[in-house]
Structures are given as structure tokens and as C-alpha cells.
Enzyme design. Structure first.
Site, PDB file in Angstrom:
ATOM      1  N   SER A 140     -28.475   5.133   8.662  1.00 20.23           N
ATOM      2  CA  SER A 140     -29.190   5.199   9.927  1.00 20.23           C
ATOM      3  C   SER A 140     -29.253   6.697  10.143  1.00 20.23           C
ATOM      4  CB  SER A 140     -28.629   4.655  11.045  1.00 20.23           C
ATOM      5  OG  SER A 140     -28.351   3.102  10.858  1.00 20.23           O
ATOM      6  N   LYS A 168     -19.828   6.803  19.533  1.00 22.29           N
ATOM      7  CA  LYS A 168     -21.203   7.527  18.914  1.00 22.29           C
ATOM      8  C   LYS A 168     -22.101   7.542  20.313  1.00 22.29           C
ATOM      9  CE  LYS A 168     -20.863   5.766  14.220  1.00 22.29           C
ATOM     10  NZ  LYS A 168     -21.467   5.157  13.351  1.00 22.29           N
ATOM     11  N   ARG A 177     -21.869   1.491  -0.065  1.00 20.33           N
ATOM     12  CA  ARG A 177     -23.040   2.014  -0.581  1.00 20.33           C
ATOM     13  C   ARG A 177     -22.210   2.728  -2.025  1.00 20.33           C
ATOM     14  NH1 ARG A 177     -25.012   4.795   4.596  1.00 20.33           N
ATOM     15  NH2 ARG A 177     -22.871   4.943   4.678  1.00 20.33           N
ATOM     16  N   HIS A 200     -29.386  -2.245   5.622  1.00 21.54           N
ATOM     17  CA  HIS A 200     -28.632  -3.140   6.232  1.00 21.54           C
ATOM     18  C   HIS A 200     -29.047  -4.615   6.199  1.00 21.54           C
ATOM     19  CE1 HIS A 200     -27.901   0.342   9.365  1.00 21.54           C
ATOM     20  NE2 HIS A 200     -26.590  -0.017   8.869  1.00 21.54           N
TER      21      HIS A 200
HETATM   22  O1  PNS Z   1     -22.526   0.847  11.704  1.00 19.00           O
HETATM   23  P1  PNS Z   1     -21.190   1.356  11.865  1.00 19.00           P
HETATM   24  O2  PNS Z   1     -21.327   2.529  12.826  1.00 19.00           O
HETATM   25  O3  PNS Z   1     -20.453   2.007  10.652  1.00 19.00           O
HETATM   26  O4  PNS Z   1     -20.207   0.410  12.471  1.00 19.00           O
HETATM   27  C1  PNS Z   1     -19.161   0.560  12.777  1.00 19.00           C
HETATM   28  C2  PNS Z   1     -18.477  -0.400  13.759  1.00 19.00           C
HETATM   29  C3  PNS Z   1     -19.153  -0.714  15.070  1.00 19.00           C
HETATM   30  C4  PNS Z   1     -18.212  -1.938  12.872  1.00 19.00           C
HETATM   31  C5  PNS Z   1     -17.024  -0.356  14.195  1.00 19.00           C
HETATM   32  O5  PNS Z   1     -16.886   0.950  14.769  1.00 19.00           O
HETATM   33  C6  PNS Z   1     -16.317  -1.122  15.068  1.00 19.00           C
HETATM   34  O6  PNS Z   1     -15.824  -1.977  14.646  1.00 19.00           O
HETATM   35  N1  PNS Z   1     -16.224  -0.980  16.280  1.00 19.00           N
HETATM   36  C7  PNS Z   1     -15.610  -1.802  17.301  1.00 19.00           C
HETATM   37  C8  PNS Z   1     -14.200  -1.255  17.945  1.00 19.00           C
HETATM   38  C9  PNS Z   1     -13.155  -1.439  16.845  1.00 19.00           C
HETATM   39  O7  PNS Z   1     -13.068  -2.644  16.645  1.00 19.00           O
HETATM   40  N2  PNS Z   1     -12.427  -0.334  16.376  1.00 19.00           N
HETATM   41  C10 PNS Z   1     -11.160  -0.752  15.607  1.00 19.00           C
HETATM   42  C11 PNS Z   1     -11.730  -0.721  14.263  1.00 19.00           C
HETATM   43  S1  PNS Z   1     -11.357   0.502  13.179  1.00 19.00           S
END
Ligand code: PNS
Length: 162
Positions: free
Chosen positions: A129, A42, A91, A18
Site C-alpha cells: 500500500s 499508523k 511477500r 491483497h
Molecule cells: O496491513 P498491516 O498494516 O500490515 O496490518 C497490521 C494489522 C492491522 C494486522 C496489525 O497491526 C493488527 O493486528 N492490529 C490490531 C492490534 C493488535 O492486535 N495488535 C497486537 C498484534 S501485534
């Protein structure tokens, strides 16, 4: 024109992968907002306050980087913050499907919002993570996965769950 982008994620916890992406973004854009999402789907191992604190202690000294907690939709948060692009690290090809789906969903929700993908450093392509938590849970060495200044806190909390 000044560019403001958002680097969103769960960061549960932040990894060296990150940090690589955030650092690269800070060299490309004027302002980088690191958005630590609550992410209701999560069950994070670390509280939002801990995750924000880890990031502040590792990328907080980069002048054009700001770390904030976010709740709700990324597309809306980006709009509220004046961010015109989302930055995500890729990645491997396996990341692509999920990332592409998210990028298109976000653009549907906020047509002004684009997503920029940065290729991870090759030394971090395996890193996530989840891997960090799994290795720490079993008492393995996570020195090469997370910044030194937050290593003990991460290791002790995950190990303590056992
Ligand atoms: O580190 P991660 O878990 O891959 O991040 C995922 C994240 C937080 C970027 C994604 O879950 C997110 O954008 N969450 C906010 C809710 C949202 O906007 N959902 C619709 C987009 S798919």
C-alpha cells in the site's frame, strides 16, 4: 467442521496483492472475514469507511467473503467472530520477522488462534500500500497495482494531497 478465518490488515488502500491473498483464502476456507483495522499506530490516507468500501467493491462479490471494520486487538476480534485462524500473505523473507512476531503474540493472547501464511503471487512480491501511495503522490501510473474500479478514487485522493 466449518472453517472461519480472518484476513486482517490496514488496507490503506487495498492492492492487487491483497486481493490475490483474499481470493486464495476464499478457496481454502469456508468463511473469510476481511478485517479492516483502525490501527492507531499508523495515520491512514483513507478513512476506515473508504477502505471498507474499496474492499467491498473488489472482493464483496466472492460469496464466502465478508468485509468488516475492526478496532482493538486482532486476537480478541478473531475470538468474537469465531475465527480460528488468521491469514496473512508473505511477500518475501523480509516480511517474516514482523509476521512471525505478530503470529506468536496473537497466539499468546488467544491460544486457540493460529496463523496461516500464504505465499504471494510472484508478480506482487514488490507491491505494498505504501508503494501505491508513493507512486500516486508523484503522479505515477498505479494501474498495475490496484483494481480498475477503485483506481481513480485512490489516485485522485493521493494526488490531491500534494
Ligand atoms: O496491513 P498491516 O498494516 O500490515 O496490518 C497490521 C494489522 C492491522 C494486522 C496489525 O497491526 C493488527 O493486528 N492490529 C490490531 C492490534 C493488535 O492486535 N495488535 C497486537 C498484534 S501485534
Amino acid at each position: 467442521m466449518h472453517s472461519t478465518v480472518i484476513c486482517p490488515g490496514s488496507f490503506d488502500p487495498v492492492t492487487l496483492g491483497h486481493i490475490d491473498i483474499i481470493t486464495r483464502a476464499s478457496k481454502m476456507f469456508d468463511n473469510v472475514i476481511v478485517g479492516v483495522f483502525v490501527n492507531g499506530e499508523k495515520h491512514p490516507a483513507f478513512t476506515i469507511e473508504e477502505r471498507i468500501s474499496f474492499l467491498e467493491r473488489t472482493v464483496g462479490d466472492i460469496p464466502n467473503v465478508r468485509v468488516i471494520g475492526c478496532d482493538g486487538l486482532l486476537a480478541q476480534c478473531a475470538k468474537d467472530l469465531g475465527a480460528t485462524a488468521v491469514v496473512r500473505g508473505l511477500r518475501a523473507v523480509s516480511d517474516f520477522e514482523y509476521e512471525f512476531q505478530m503470529a506468536l503474540t496473537n497466539r499468546k493472547l488467544n491460544p486457540d488462534l493460529d496463523t496461516v501464511f500464504l505465499a504471494s503471487d510472484s508478480s506482487y512480491t514488490y507491491l505494498s500500500s505504501s508503494i501505491v501511495k508513493n507512486v500516486a503522490f508523484h503522479g505515477g501510473d498505479i494501474t498495475n497495482f490496484v483494481p480498475a474500479c477503485i483506481h481513480d478514487e485512490i489516485f485522485n485522493k493521493i494526488k490531491g494531497v500534494k
